[in-house]
Scaffold this motif. Structure first.
Motif, PDB file in Angstrom:
ATOM      1  N   GLU A 294       0.862  -1.271   0.007  1.00 42.81           N
ATOM      2  CA  GLU A 294       0.155   0.066  -0.200  1.00 42.81           C
ATOM      3  C   GLU A 294       0.898   1.131   0.011  1.00 42.81           C
ATOM      4  N   GLU A 296      -0.763   4.338   0.035  1.00 45.97           N
ATOM      5  CA  GLU A 296      -1.724   5.124   0.633  1.00 45.97           C
ATOM      6  C   GLU A 296      -1.596   5.009   2.288  1.00 45.97           C
ATOM      7  N   THR A 298      -3.138   6.006   4.767  1.00 47.24           N
ATOM      8  CA  THR A 298      -4.388   5.551   5.596  1.00 47.24           C
ATOM      9  C   THR A 298      -4.909   4.193   5.262  1.00 47.24           C
ATOM     10  N   ASN A 299      -4.097   3.433   4.384  1.00 48.37           N
ATOM     11  CA  ASN A 299      -4.564   2.164   4.004  1.00 48.37           C
ATOM     12  C   ASN A 299      -3.459   1.016   4.619  1.00 48.37           C
ATOM     13  N   TYR A 300      -2.792   1.305   5.537  1.00 49.05           N
ATOM     14  CA  TYR A 300      -2.002   0.359   6.060  1.00 49.05           C
ATOM     15  C   TYR A 300      -1.652   0.604   7.564  1.00 49.05           C
ATOM     16  N   LEU A 307      -2.209  -4.281   5.727  1.00 53.28           N
ATOM     17  CA  LEU A 307      -3.028  -3.703   5.172  1.00 53.28           C
ATOM     18  C   LEU A 307      -4.296  -3.184   5.937  1.00 53.28           C
ATOM     19  N   PRO A 309      -7.694  -2.553   4.430  1.00 54.86           N
ATOM     20  CA  PRO A 309      -8.544  -2.408   3.099  1.00 54.86           C
ATOM     21  C   PRO A 309      -9.691  -1.702   3.462  1.00 54.86           C
ATOM     22  N   ASN A 310     -10.249  -1.150   2.628  1.00 55.24           N
ATOM     23  CA  ASN A 310     -11.575  -0.589   2.246  1.00 55.24           C
ATOM     24  C   ASN A 310     -12.628  -1.690   2.384  1.00 55.24           C
ATOM     25  N   TYR A 326     -12.383  -1.782  11.368  1.00 52.95           N
ATOM     26  CA  TYR A 326     -11.423  -1.715  10.254  1.00 52.95           C
ATOM     27  C   TYR A 326     -10.770  -3.352  10.380  1.00 52.95           C
ATOM     28  N   THR A 352      -8.155  -2.346  -2.004  1.00 52.67           N
ATOM     29  CA  THR A 352      -7.002  -1.727  -1.697  1.00 52.67           C
ATOM     30  C   THR A 352      -7.412  -0.116  -2.048  1.00 52.67           C
ATOM     31  N   SER A 353      -6.476   0.750  -1.855  1.00 46.04           N
ATOM     32  CA  SER A 353      -6.432   2.051  -2.434  1.00 46.04           C
ATOM     33  C   SER A 353      -6.029   2.126  -3.871  1.00 46.04           C
TER      34      SER A 353
END
Length: 485
Positions: A294, A296, A298-300, A307, A309-310, A326, A352-353
């Motif tokens: 990742e 981004e 904010t995504n790890y 991760l 993940p969204n 989360y 993922t982002s």
């Protein structure tokens, strides 16, 4: 003469005032008596109402409430159930007492009976060989029963870092699970695949599956000609080597014809899973080479391969989204979903982002920066597939997804999500998704600026307001006295 008239007038005025005062006092006394009588009647009536109508739960963990899952289980009850509360007189736990009252008020089929071990010293021995402590329970329906110890209801364990104790109350989960167990003629069966170096099921996950009344059995496809007819779902958890073509063909046909398969398989150093991954290719999903990184922030968490993940909306994820949970996934393979029409409907559960990429070097990576040959994202790391014939295939592509450490990072969301998937596969068993409630204190954290403002308001502004109101009342009274004189 005028003085006598004045004296008579004053006496008449005093007599009138005394009469009016007496009448006013009698009226006030009558009204007070009526109000008091009404309050007594209301109070007596309120004591006959169920606790669900008379008690408001304002605790942060909702300790004095039951979930909609429990209400569904209780509303569907047809058999009478007795909950024996094993407790000495005066040692009743208030939280458990309130919870048991909720169960009784929600169903006419529930009866709570106290059993004082001082009065019935051999009662508990009918149900368990364990040492029974106060506030333990036995849930019984006909010939079936389940014993619930106090240590199961009130859980204490070291935090993941081992620096403090965490406490939780799992009374509702234990009781509803026990009710679901004693009223069920047959329990759903989840077969766990073996024969490929699969990891053992993590302790927390295994306990939750057992509490959810899902029976687990081992299954080797090399030793059977077909998948057992009583299989409600099959779990493949972290295989360390690939499946054979015959095993994959057996699983593929079973899923396509209406079976349910849950796969949790991340990349393994030095191993490829061409056969296993072909299960997804049939539905237009490709498992990419390497390990997802990742870019981004904010995504790890901690490391780019750990991760966050969204979470996408679906029947099995909406509960986590509503509670702002989360999911944490470590060392995952990227899944690419094709837009082409296939033999089923694919839903991305975890993504993922846009900045994510897959390091083809995998476990041998030397940098977290994207290099030539790496595969651009975004990816899915969790997908759900429903075949055209009603089969279900759910795939999480992270290694160690259910391990206690990563589950602790996610505050239990990893296990909760997996239980939601299993619940959906075995037929929406409501008792699966009831989590324990934390008993740890929640502190209100405010900034220094807010604290300073509150000090000024509480110490300065409010006292000045009260002082001003008092001064106004005093001046008004003096003004009225001057006018009368």
């Amino acid at each position: 003469m005028s003085q006598n008239k004045a004296e008579k007038k004053n006496k008449a005025d005093k007599s009138t005032m005394n009469r009016l005062a007496f009448q006013g006092g009698s009226y006030s006394l009558l009204i007070s008596a009526i109000v008091l009588a009404v309050l007594i009647v209301v109070n007596v009536f309120a004591t006959t109402l169920p606790s669900t109508l008379t008690q408001l739960d304002i605790s942060s963990a909702q300790l004095y409430s039951v979930t909609s899952n429990t209400k569904v289980v209780l509303n569907n009850l047809e058999d009478d159930i007795t909950i024996y509360w094993i407790v000495q007189s005066g040692s009743e736990n208030s939280i458990l007492q309130n919870l048991l009252a909720k169960y009784e008020s929600l169903s006419d089929h529930i009866t709570v009976v106290k059993r004082n071990p001082d009065v019935y010293p051999t009662f508990a021995a009918q149900y368990t060989d364990e040492t029974v402590t106060n506030n333990s329970l036995v849930v019984e329906c006909g010939d079936k029963y389940r014993y619930i110890s106090w240590s199961d209801i009130y859980e204490e364990e070291l935090s993941y870092y081992g620096m403090s104790m965490t406490s939780s109350f799992d009374g509702e989960g234990c009781i509803t699970s026990a009710i679901d167990y004693v009223i069920s003629d047959e329990l759903p069966i989840m077969y766990v695949l073996e024969g490929h170096g699969e990891s053992d099921l993590p302790e927390t996950f295994a306990e939750q599956v057992e509490k959810s009344n899902v029976e687990t059995q081992s299954l080797s496809l090399l030793q059977v000609d077909e998948i057992p007819e009583d299989a409600d779902c099959i779990l493949i958890y972290e295989p360390q080597s690939d499946l054979s073509e015959d095993e994959v063909e057996m699983l593929s046909d079973w899923v396509y014809d209406g079976g349910s398969l849950l796969v949790i398989a991340g990349p393994v150093d030095g191993e490829t899973f061409d056969n296993l991954n072909s299960l997804l290719e049939y539905y237009g999903v490709t498992v990419e080479e390497g390990v997802v990184i990742e870019a981004e922030r904010t995504n790890y968490v901690y490391y780019p391969y750990l991760l966050l993940p969204n979470i996408q909306s679906s029947d099995v994820t909406d509960a986590l989204i509503e509670e702002n949970y989360y999911v944490v996934m470590s060392i995952a393979s990227g899944l690419t979903v094709s837009d082409d029409e296939t033999y089923g409907t694919v839903t991305e559960l975890l993504t993922t982002s846009e900045s994510a990429f897959s390091k083809v070097d995998g476990y041998s990576l030397t940098t977290y920066e994207e290099e030539d040959g790496d595969i651009d994202g975004p990816f899915a790391v969790g997908v759900s597939i429903e075949t055209n014939n009603g089969g279900k295939l759910v795939w999480f592509s992270g290694a160690g997804f259910l391990e206690d450490s990563y589950n602790s990072y996610s505050s239990g969301a990893n296990v909760d999500l997996t239980l939601n998937v299993i619940s959906d596969m075995v037929g929406e068993r409501e008792a699966l998704a009831i989590s324990s409630r934390s008993l740890d204190y929640n502190y209100l954290t405010i900034s220094d600026a807010t604290a300073s403002m509150l000090k000024v308001v509480m110490i300065g502004v409010f006292p000045l307001i009260y002082l001003g109101i008092g001064a106004c009342v005093l001046l008004r009274r003096r003004s009225l006295q001057n006018e009368k004189s």
